[in-house]
Design a protein around this motif. Structure first.
Motif, PDB file in Angstrom:
ATOM      1  N   ASN A  24       0.834  -1.200   0.000  1.00 30.18           N
ATOM      2  CA  ASN A  24       0.000   0.000   0.000  1.00 30.18           C
ATOM      3  C   ASN A  24       0.867   1.248   0.000  1.00 30.18           C
ATOM      4  OD1 ASN A  24      -2.261  -1.596   0.191  1.00 30.18           O
ATOM      5  ND2 ASN A  24      -2.355  -1.463   2.406  1.00 30.18           N
ATOM      6  N   ASP A  25       0.378   2.288  -0.661  1.00 26.93           N
ATOM      7  CA  ASP A  25       1.083   3.560  -0.606  1.00 26.93           C
ATOM      8  C   ASP A  25       0.731   4.269   0.704  1.00 26.93           C
ATOM      9  OD1 ASP A  25      -1.512   4.416  -1.096  1.00 26.93           O
ATOM     10  OD2 ASP A  25      -1.057   5.390  -2.998  1.00 26.93           O
ATOM     11  N   TRP A  51      -5.234   5.878   5.630  1.00 26.23           N
ATOM     12  CA  TRP A  51      -6.685   5.681   5.735  1.00 26.23           C
ATOM     13  C   TRP A  51      -7.035   4.353   6.381  1.00 26.23           C
ATOM     14  CZ3 TRP A  51     -10.162   9.201   6.070  1.00 26.23           C
ATOM     15  CH2 TRP A  51      -9.836  10.483   5.623  1.00 26.23           C
ATOM     16  N   VAL A 110      -1.424  13.414  -0.376  1.00 23.97           N
ATOM     17  CA  VAL A 110      -0.881  12.649   0.757  1.00 23.97           C
ATOM     18  C   VAL A 110       0.459  12.025   0.386  1.00 23.97           C
ATOM     19  CG1 VAL A 110      -1.231  10.585   2.174  1.00 23.97           C
ATOM     20  CG2 VAL A 110      -3.091  12.241   1.884  1.00 23.97           C
ATOM     21  N   ASN A 111       0.516  11.353  -0.750  1.00 26.18           N
ATOM     22  CA  ASN A 111       1.770  10.705  -1.146  1.00 26.18           C
ATOM     23  C   ASN A 111       2.889  11.719  -1.377  1.00 26.18           C
ATOM     24  OD1 ASN A 111       0.789   8.083  -0.934  1.00 26.18           O
ATOM     25  ND2 ASN A 111       0.013   8.092  -3.023  1.00 26.18           N
ATOM     26  N   THR A 144      -7.765  13.796   1.798  1.00 29.69           N
ATOM     27  CA  THR A 144      -8.504  12.806   1.017  1.00 29.69           C
ATOM     28  C   THR A 144      -7.960  12.669  -0.397  1.00 29.69           C
ATOM     29  OG1 THR A 144     -10.138  14.475   0.380  1.00 29.69           O
ATOM     30  CG2 THR A 144     -10.634  13.133   2.332  1.00 29.69           C
ATOM     31  N   SER A 145      -6.936  13.417  -0.723  1.00 31.19           N
ATOM     32  CA  SER A 145      -6.308  13.358  -2.045  1.00 31.19           C
ATOM     33  C   SER A 145      -5.100  12.427  -2.007  1.00 31.19           C
ATOM     34  CB  SER A 145      -5.866  14.756  -2.483  1.00 31.19           C
ATOM     35  OG  SER A 145      -4.988  14.673  -3.583  1.00 31.19           O
ATOM     36  N   ARG A 146      -5.176  11.356  -2.781  1.00 26.32           N
ATOM     37  CA  ARG A 146      -4.064  10.399  -2.841  1.00 26.32           C
ATOM     38  C   ARG A 146      -2.770  11.103  -3.256  1.00 26.32           C
ATOM     39  NH1 ARG A 146      -3.734   4.955  -3.004  1.00 26.32           N
ATOM     40  NH2 ARG A 146      -5.997   4.789  -3.138  1.00 26.32           N
ATOM     41  N   GLU A 147      -2.856  11.949  -4.265  1.00 27.95           N
ATOM     42  CA  GLU A 147      -1.659  12.645  -4.765  1.00 27.95           C
ATOM     43  C   GLU A 147      -1.069  13.559  -3.701  1.00 27.95           C
ATOM     44  OE1 GLU A 147      -4.639  12.682  -6.460  1.00 27.95           O
ATOM     45  OE2 GLU A 147      -4.087  11.102  -7.870  1.00 27.95           O
ATOM     46  N   PHE A 182      -1.023   6.874   1.280  1.00 27.47           N
ATOM     47  CA  PHE A 182      -2.437   7.227   1.356  1.00 27.47           C
ATOM     48  C   PHE A 182      -3.248   6.055   1.914  1.00 27.47           C
ATOM     49  CE2 PHE A 182      -6.683   7.269  -0.535  1.00 27.47           C
ATOM     50  CZ  PHE A 182      -7.139   8.531  -0.191  1.00 27.47           C
ATOM     51  N   ASP A 183      -3.032   4.863   1.347  1.00 25.74           N
ATOM     52  CA  ASP A 183      -3.756   3.676   1.823  1.00 25.74           C
ATOM     53  C   ASP A 183      -3.418   3.362   3.274  1.00 25.74           C
ATOM     54  OD1 ASP A 183      -5.096   3.230  -0.576  1.00 25.74           O
ATOM     55  OD2 ASP A 183      -3.533   1.908  -1.352  1.00 25.74           O
TER      56      ASP A 183
END
Length: 80
Positions: free
Chosen positions: A2-3, A9, A44-45, A39-42, A5-6
């Motif tokens: 998982n990245d 969450w 957060v990563n 809530t933005s994957r980009e 972001f995952d």
């Protein structure tokens, strides 16, 4: 795998009593974001990647400073 972001969450939505943990690096980076961007994957990563780069660059400063303060190194630094 998982990245970041995952991982964040999964940790945030864990059930009560769960011992699931995330690294301080992920937590600190995500908490530095405005709540709307969490809530933005980009976002957060990118924040975790930037946080990691910042920490690794400043860690070298602390290590170098500690070495300079050792008694054997202080004598060499004070020599003219």
């Amino acid at each position: 795998m998982n990245d970041a972001f995952d991982q964040f969450w999964q940790w945030r939505e864990k059930p009560p009593g769960s011992r699931l943990a995330i690294s301080n690096e992920i937590y600190s980076a995500v908490m530095s974001l405005p709540e709307a961007q969490r809530t933005s994957r980009e976002a957060v990563n990118a924040a975790v990647e930037s946080w990691s780069a910042l920490r690794s660059s400043t860690t070298g400063l602390f290590v170098d400073s500690a070495a300079a303060l050792r008694p054997s190194n202080r004598r060499e630094l004070c020599r003219d």
